[in-house]
Enzyme design. Structure first.
Site, PDB file in Angstrom:
ATOM      1  N   CYS A 160      45.615  34.127  37.831  1.00 16.01           N
ATOM      2  CA  CYS A 160      45.475  34.328  36.387  1.00 16.01           C
ATOM      3  C   CYS A 160      46.197  33.232  35.617  1.00 16.01           C
ATOM      4  O   CYS A 160      45.999  33.077  34.428  1.00 16.01           O
ATOM      5  CB  CYS A 160      46.022  35.685  35.987  1.00 16.01           C
ATOM      6  SG  CYS A 160      47.781  35.783  36.179  1.00 16.01           S
TER       7      CYS A 160
ATOM      8  N   PHE B  17      43.336  42.135  43.316  1.00 14.75           N
ATOM      9  CA  PHE B  17      43.332  41.638  44.696  1.00 14.75           C
ATOM     10  C   PHE B  17      44.126  40.348  44.849  1.00 14.75           C
ATOM     11  O   PHE B  17      44.549  40.005  45.943  1.00 14.75           O
ATOM     12  CB  PHE B  17      41.876  41.385  45.157  1.00 14.75           C
ATOM     13  CG  PHE B  17      41.319  40.084  44.654  1.00 14.75           C
ATOM     14  CD1 PHE B  17      41.539  38.903  45.357  1.00 14.75           C
ATOM     15  CD2 PHE B  17      40.598  40.010  43.467  1.00 14.75           C
ATOM     16  CE1 PHE B  17      41.049  37.683  44.881  1.00 14.75           C
ATOM     17  CE2 PHE B  17      40.113  38.800  42.994  1.00 14.75           C
ATOM     18  CZ  PHE B  17      40.345  37.641  43.707  1.00 14.75           C
TER      19      PHE B  17
ATOM     20  N   SER C  73      40.993  42.355  35.579  1.00 15.17           N
ATOM     21  CA  SER C  73      40.101  41.642  34.652  1.00 15.17           C
ATOM     22  C   SER C  73      40.134  42.289  33.266  1.00 15.17           C
ATOM     23  O   SER C  73      40.464  43.464  33.122  1.00 15.17           O
ATOM     24  CB  SER C  73      38.682  41.648  35.219  1.00 15.17           C
ATOM     25  OG  SER C  73      38.259  42.982  35.394  1.00 15.17           O
TER      26      SER C  73
ATOM     27  N   GLU D 168      35.716  33.512  32.459  1.00 13.42           N
ATOM     28  CA  GLU D 168      36.684  33.232  33.522  1.00 13.42           C
ATOM     29  C   GLU D 168      35.891  33.080  34.821  1.00 13.42           C
ATOM     30  O   GLU D 168      35.204  34.018  35.241  1.00 13.42           O
ATOM     31  CB  GLU D 168      37.667  34.406  33.644  1.00 13.42           C
ATOM     32  CG  GLU D 168      38.745  34.177  34.680  1.00 13.42           C
ATOM     33  CD  GLU D 168      39.724  35.349  34.794  1.00 13.42           C
ATOM     34  OE1 GLU D 168      39.294  36.505  34.681  1.00 13.42           O
ATOM     35  OE2 GLU D 168      40.919  35.093  35.010  1.00 13.42           O
TER      36      GLU D 168
ATOM     37  N   GLU E   2      41.259  47.643  46.348  1.00 14.25           N
ATOM     38  CA  GLU E   2      40.621  48.091  47.590  1.00 14.25           C
ATOM     39  C   GLU E   2      40.209  46.898  48.453  1.00 14.25           C
ATOM     40  O   GLU E   2      39.803  47.060  49.593  1.00 14.25           O
ATOM     41  CB  GLU E   2      39.429  49.004  47.285  1.00 14.25           C
ATOM     42  CG  GLU E   2      38.284  48.379  46.491  1.00 14.25           C
ATOM     43  CD  GLU E   2      38.512  48.394  44.969  1.00 14.25           C
ATOM     44  OE1 GLU E   2      39.665  48.220  44.530  1.00 14.25           O
ATOM     45  OE2 GLU E   2      37.519  48.567  44.234  1.00 14.25           O
ATOM     46  N   ARG E   3      40.334  45.654  47.894  1.00 16.23           N
ATOM     47  CA  ARG E   3      39.963  44.475  48.679  1.00 16.23           C
ATOM     48  C   ARG E   3      41.130  43.952  49.510  1.00 16.23           C
ATOM     49  O   ARG E   3      40.934  43.176  50.434  1.00 16.23           O
ATOM     50  CB  ARG E   3      39.452  43.371  47.751  1.00 16.23           C
ATOM     51  CG  ARG E   3      38.050  43.678  47.260  1.00 16.23           C
ATOM     52  CD  ARG E   3      37.598  42.670  46.239  1.00 16.23           C
ATOM     53  NE  ARG E   3      37.775  43.176  44.894  1.00 16.23           N
ATOM     54  CZ  ARG E   3      37.618  42.448  43.786  1.00 16.23           C
ATOM     55  NH1 ARG E   3      37.309  41.186  43.875  1.00 16.23           N
ATOM     56  NH2 ARG E   3      37.778  42.989  42.606  1.00 16.23           N
TER      57      ARG E   3
ATOM     58  N   LYS F 227      48.019  52.197  43.029  1.00 15.05           N
ATOM     59  CA  LYS F 227      46.600  52.153  43.424  1.00 15.05           C
ATOM     60  C   LYS F 227      46.260  50.669  43.519  1.00 15.05           C
ATOM     61  O   LYS F 227      45.894  50.039  42.544  1.00 15.05           O
ATOM     62  CB  LYS F 227      45.757  52.861  42.351  1.00 15.05           C
ATOM     63  CG  LYS F 227      44.426  53.416  42.815  1.00 15.05           C
ATOM     64  CD  LYS F 227      43.462  52.411  43.378  1.00 15.05           C
ATOM     65  CE  LYS F 227      42.840  51.460  42.397  1.00 15.05           C
ATOM     66  NZ  LYS F 227      42.137  50.324  43.067  1.00 15.05           N
TER      67      LYS F 227
END
Ligand code: NAD
Length: 499
Positions: free
Chosen positions: A281, A149, A226, A384, A176-177, A173
């Protein structure tokens, strides 16, 4: 509320599974849309279309493919404001930061304009008597990408631009957020001249991801997200015979040597630790001052800077340093980790727990936090946090600081702030981390270099963008050719006009 779509075969297509994910406006906490979650059948359908469209695209000469990239760059610049606004609305980051997200993706598209050059093979003339040897790079077929996201524009472009420039079809893909920008990018690629079916966007969750990983028609999978999911996707994708590269989480350390310019180091840390609410990240999440005196000076320089950070919605314009985090669940996770740090005995120098923004009480805002005297056994050090929380671990010596960065299981990025060239050089050589900054807090390599971490921050052996991406999205074929004696044996050797 908007019902979002997939982008399959060059059309916006409604979801058919009956399952949806809420897409929030993180600043207000409102649900602003619903992203369809694809079924296995919808993935199958997209793969079928991609497989049909891909051979003609692969047969299109690389210069023509590159021209699509060139036009796409123009369209990205044309629509920059629109893309940034859609991105901020779903992610929460500030508008300048959202433009940076588009820009760092766009730069990889620019790099891909060089596809004709990058795809040139190797050639050995006279590898043996009458023998020539050459190798060519051919596309894999249908590639897929699963993205996080936090960079809804940049990371999809890091994947699909080289994949498509190499002659592959690509199924994205996205998270979805934050699905809107990936859909807009697919539309822009077609406006730039890309044939239908070469770039498709299928929204979804684990069901769609598993369908991708198990699909025989998909040759490669790229993942960014992640670490636990990266590990899962790498294992499963490889077990299904795919070429896979997965980039995971991070815990980036910045070492501050006693001779560092403290004002500059503090400025750098504030930007790198709290920009995008720490949801990067490459964010610095651990500050490692070397020596007690350095640590005291660092904390004294950081505290007022952090306390004066402005937190707010992207709609406030340039007057905001960072926005909300992406969901209520992310906010809760961050605050739980902060509490665990307090319980474990770390010193909370700046406490953002009671942060509240008037008029945005339901937004997912988290105030800035600064911890001092964190130790490596604490959860706030090991995990994290992915929020606006910076942990300070005091090191007694340079070797101790280096060892901290080396011993952490994550190895995405790291930085050292010093005036000592020898210390910087030693650090860059010895540290087991993929991207290193010397007086640069967020050392994200430019498009023509490559991006990737070490240890649990990446799985697979090639990096993102740069020449690595052209290797990842192609396979090498090597031809050894010997020709029998030709017409030259009995041919005509006298110079005469061609008739
Ligand atoms: P995430 O792992 O939750 O999701 C990433 C993608 O995986 C999404 O598309 C999601 O739909 C999918 N996914 C989630 N759960 C899944 C499951 N159980 N099975 C299959 N697929 C699943 O990551 P995120 O929260 O979107 O992104 C933040 C993370 O990404 C952070 O850890 C951050 O460090 C990392 N990140 C890494 C890099 C890098 O280059 N190393 C870059 C950006 C972000």
């Amino acid at each position: 509320m908007q019902e979002m779509t997939h982008y399959i075969g060059g059309e916006h297509v409604k979801g058919g599974s009956g399952r949806f994910a809420d897409v929030f406006n993180p600043a207000t906490g409102e649900v602003q849309g619903q992203a369809p979650l694809a079924s296995r059948g919808e993935i199958d359908h997209a793969v079928e279309i991609a497989a049909k469209a891909q051979p003609a695209w692969a047969a299109t000469n690389p210069q023509r493919r590159a021209r699509v990239m060139m036009e796409f760059v123009r369209l990205l610049n044309r629509d920059m404001d629109k893309l940034a606004e859609a991105l901020s609305r779903e992610h929460g980051k500030t508008l300048p930061d959202a433009k940076g997200d588009v820009q760092r993706g766009l730069e990889v598209v620019e790099f891909c304009v060089g596809a004709p050059h990058l795809l040139k093979g190797e050639y050995t003339d006279g590898a043996g008597p009458g023998i020539d040897m050459y190798s060519m790079r051919q596309p894999l077929g249908v590639s897929a990408g699963i993205t996080p996201f936090n960079f809804p524009a940049m990371i999809p472009m890091w994947m699909f631009a080289p994949a498509i420039a190499c002659g592959n079809a690509f199924i994205l893909k996205p998270s979805e957020r934050a699905p809107s920008v990936p859909l807009m990018l697919a539309e822009l690629m077609e406006e730039a001249g890309l044939p239908k079916g070469i770039l498709q966007v299928v929204n979804g969750d684990k069901e769609a991801v598993d369908a991708i990983l198990e699909h025989e028609g998909i040759a490669s999978v790229g993942f960014v997200g992640s670490t636990p999911i990266a590990e899962y996707i790498y294992g499963k994708g490889c077990a299904h015979g795919k070429r896979v590269q997965c980039f995971g989480g991070a815990k980036n350390h910045m070492i501050i040597m006693p001779d560092a310019d403290m004002e500059k180091a503090a400025d750098a840390l504030v930007g790198a630790g709290y920009g995008a609410a720490g949801e990067r990240c490459m964010a610095i999440s651990v500050a490692v001052p070397v020596g007690e005196e350095t640590a005291d000076r660092l904390i004294a320089a950081l505290k007022p800077r952090i306390e004066s950070l402005k937190v707010g919605p992207y709609t406030s314009g340039d007057d905001v340093d960072f926005g909300p985090v992406v969901t209520a669940a992310a906010k809760e996770n961050i605050l739980n980790l902060v509490q665990s740090g307090v319980d474990a005995g770390a010193e909370l120098v700046v406490d953002g727990r009671d942060f509240n923004l008037q008029g945005y009480e339901n937004g997912f805002f988290v105030g800035a936090h600064l911890f001092d005297r964190v130790t490596p056994d604490m959860d706030i050090y090991r995990k994290e946090i992915f929020g606006p929380v910076l942990s300070t671990v005091r090191a007694g010596s340079y070797e101790e600081a280096l060892k901290l960065a080396m011993d952490h299981e994550m190895g995405n990025g790291t930085a050292i702030f010093t005036r000592d060239g020898d210390a910087a050089r030693d650090f860059a050589n010895r540290v087991n981390v993929g991207m290193v900054g010397i007086n640069v807090p967020i050392p994200v390599p430019l498009a023509y270099h490559s991006f990737g971490g070490w240890k649990k921050s990446a799985f697979g052996d090639l990096n993102q963008h740069g020449t690595d991406s052209f290797k990842f999205y192609t396979k090498t074929k090597t031809v050894t050719a010997r020709w029998p004696s030709g017409i030259k044996e009995g041919g005509e050797f006298n110079f005469k006009p061609m008739d």
